[in-house]
Design a protein around this motif. Structure first.
Motif, PDB file in Angstrom:
ATOM      1  N   ILE A 210       0.853  -1.185   0.000  1.00 51.89           N
ATOM      2  CA  ILE A 210       0.000   0.000   0.000  1.00 51.89           C
ATOM      3  C   ILE A 210       0.893   1.240   0.000  1.00 51.89           C
ATOM      4  O   ILE A 210       1.837   1.324   0.784  1.00 51.89           O
TER       5      ILE A 210
ATOM      6  N   VAL B 191      -7.718   1.590   3.673  1.00 54.60           N
ATOM      7  CA  VAL B 191      -7.256   0.619   2.687  1.00 54.60           C
ATOM      8  C   VAL B 191      -7.079  -0.757   3.313  1.00 54.60           C
ATOM      9  O   VAL B 191      -6.923  -0.874   4.530  1.00 54.60           O
TER      10      VAL B 191
ATOM     11  N   ILE C 248      -3.019   0.888  -4.206  1.00 53.05           N
ATOM     12  CA  ILE C 248      -3.005  -0.495  -3.753  1.00 53.05           C
ATOM     13  C   ILE C 248      -2.329  -1.329  -4.839  1.00 53.05           C
ATOM     14  O   ILE C 248      -2.802  -1.376  -5.974  1.00 53.05           O
TER      15      ILE C 248
ATOM     16  N   ARG D  42       0.519   5.201   0.645  1.00 56.28           N
ATOM     17  CA  ARG D  42      -0.384   6.297   1.052  1.00 56.28           C
ATOM     18  C   ARG D  42       0.182   7.611   0.559  1.00 56.28           C
ATOM     19  O   ARG D  42       1.293   7.984   0.912  1.00 56.28           O
TER      20      ARG D  42
ATOM     21  N   SER E  16      -4.644   6.664  -2.099  1.00 54.88           N
ATOM     22  CA  SER E  16      -3.724   5.569  -1.779  1.00 54.88           C
ATOM     23  C   SER E  16      -3.631   4.646  -2.981  1.00 54.88           C
ATOM     24  O   SER E  16      -4.623   4.431  -3.684  1.00 54.88           O
TER      25      SER E  16
END
Ligand SMILES: Nc1ncnc2c1ncn2[C@@H]1O[C@H](COP(=O)(O)OP(=O)(O)OP(=O)(O)O)[C@@H](O)[C@H]1O
Ligand SMILES: [Mg+2]
Length: 342
Positions: free
Chosen positions: A285, A314, A294, A287, A292
């Motif tokens: 992940i 998330v 993924i 941020r 964010s």
């Protein structure tokens, strides 16, 4: 104002490197046209031919209706701004900006007027008596711009003028360049390998690959309908996901797709849902604050995917989550990487 016409131009360097096999491009009067593409694709070569710093092997270039093939750079009525500003270190800012005009025999009070005007536009009025070494990188870059402006050329040619600046200054200066070019309404060609810089600056974007043009259009046209996989993966950040049809059999409407079809989905087009056609095992992940990213892998165990979602709520690495996407946000490309009409 002036238009630039590049007609079937070819460039083979001494030694045999064919940098540009054959390329045509029309740049409208007053427009900021950005050439973007990976390192070595021929951007600088093309720009330098417009500037008169490289000879053409074949073809013609016209500026404001005048064929310039055999004109010296100084006779072409253009100003070039390079990555290394190449300021004269022993001259003041004022002298650096005046130099080209003096050389061309411009009258003294006209030079004074133009330098004062350019300095005002660029916020350099207080720095006119300094030497380049007494300036920051961004200020030096503006002096280089000032030197181009005072000549009041038919066209500006920029070759990666911001690449020596730090990230923050680069963003700030790129806004200034855009503003300046709009106010002066001077035709400009701007070369960069930075797709974000290209998107934000361009009236029209020219995506180059290996010496040829992949696509020409407004930044949003190119973002919305990339003509090829190359363009799809080059424009946009994070880059568009490319999924072999076989790795995502549940994506809407592609049940009878042929095996060579590849599906493009922008990371920002994916929506995290309870149940969706794209199952992703999360790896990492990122941020970024307002969004964010993924990163994960599809059930085939090898196709990687990035989803960019708003906020920071998330899943955790290792979790399997599902995404959906609107059919209109799917892009299809054939075996050759050409866009398939849908
Ligand atoms: N003077 C030269 N002699 C021989 N080959 C050259 C010369 N200049 C450039 N090339 C080759 O021509 C091709 C295009 O180079 P060019 O400098 O135009 O690329 P570019 O798109 O500006 O790349 P970058 O983003 O790295 O600046 C490359 O393969 C390069 O190696
Ligand atoms: Mg270059």
């Amino acid at each position: 104002m002036s238009n630039i016409s590049i007609q079937s131009v070819r460039k083979v360097y001494p030694g045999g490197v064919e940098a540009i096999p054959g390329l045509s491009l029309e740049i409208e009067a007053g427009e900021l046209c950005v050439l973007v593409g990976p390192s070595g694709c021929g951007k600088s070569t093309l720009l330098r031919m417009v500037a008169g710093l490289e000879e053409l092997t074949e073809g013609e270039i016209h500026i404001a209706g005048r064929k310039v093939n055999n004109l010296e750079p100084a006779e072409r009525d253009i100003s070039m701004v390079f990555q290394n500003y190449a300021l004269y270190p022993h001259m003041s800012v004022r002298q650096n900006m005046s130099y080209g005009l003096k050389n061309r025999g411009q009258k003294k009070d006209e030079i004074t007027r133009r330098v004062a005007e350019a300095a005002r536009i660029l916020g350099l009025t207080d720095y006119l008596d300094r030497k380049p070494r007494q300036l920051s990188g961004g200020q030096r870059q503006r002096v280089a711009m000032g030197r181009a402006i005072v000549r009041e050329p038919a066209a500006f040619l920029f070759d990666e003028p911001l690449s020596n600046l730090d990230a923050k200054l680069r963003v700030k200066t790129r806004v200034e360049i855009r503003d300046l070019q709009q106010r002066l309404a001077t035709t400009a060609i701007y070369v960069t390998h930075d797709q974000q810089e290209a998107m934000t600056l361009a009236d029209r974007l020219v995506v180059m690959n290996a010496g040829h043009i992949e696509q020409v259009g407004t930044p949003m046209e190119i973002y919305a309908r990339p003509a090829s996989l190359f363009v799809a993966e080059f424009i946009g950040s994070p880059p568009m996901n490319v999924i072999p049809a076989a790795a995502a059999p549940d994506l809407a409407g592609i049940a009878n797709a042929d095996a060579d079809l590849r599906i493009g989905v922008r990371p920002e087009a994916l929506r995290l849902v309870e149940n969706g056609p794209l199952k992703l095992t999360v790896r990492v992940i990122e941020r970024l604050g307002s969004t964010s990213n993924i990163h994960g892998v599809l059930p085939d165990g090898k196709t990687e995917l990035i989803a960019s979602i708003p906020g920071d709520s998330v899943p955790a690495p290792g979790e399997t989550v599902a995404f959906e996407v609107d059919t209109m946000d799917l892009h299809f490309f054939d075996k050759q990487g050409k866009r398939v009409a849908t």
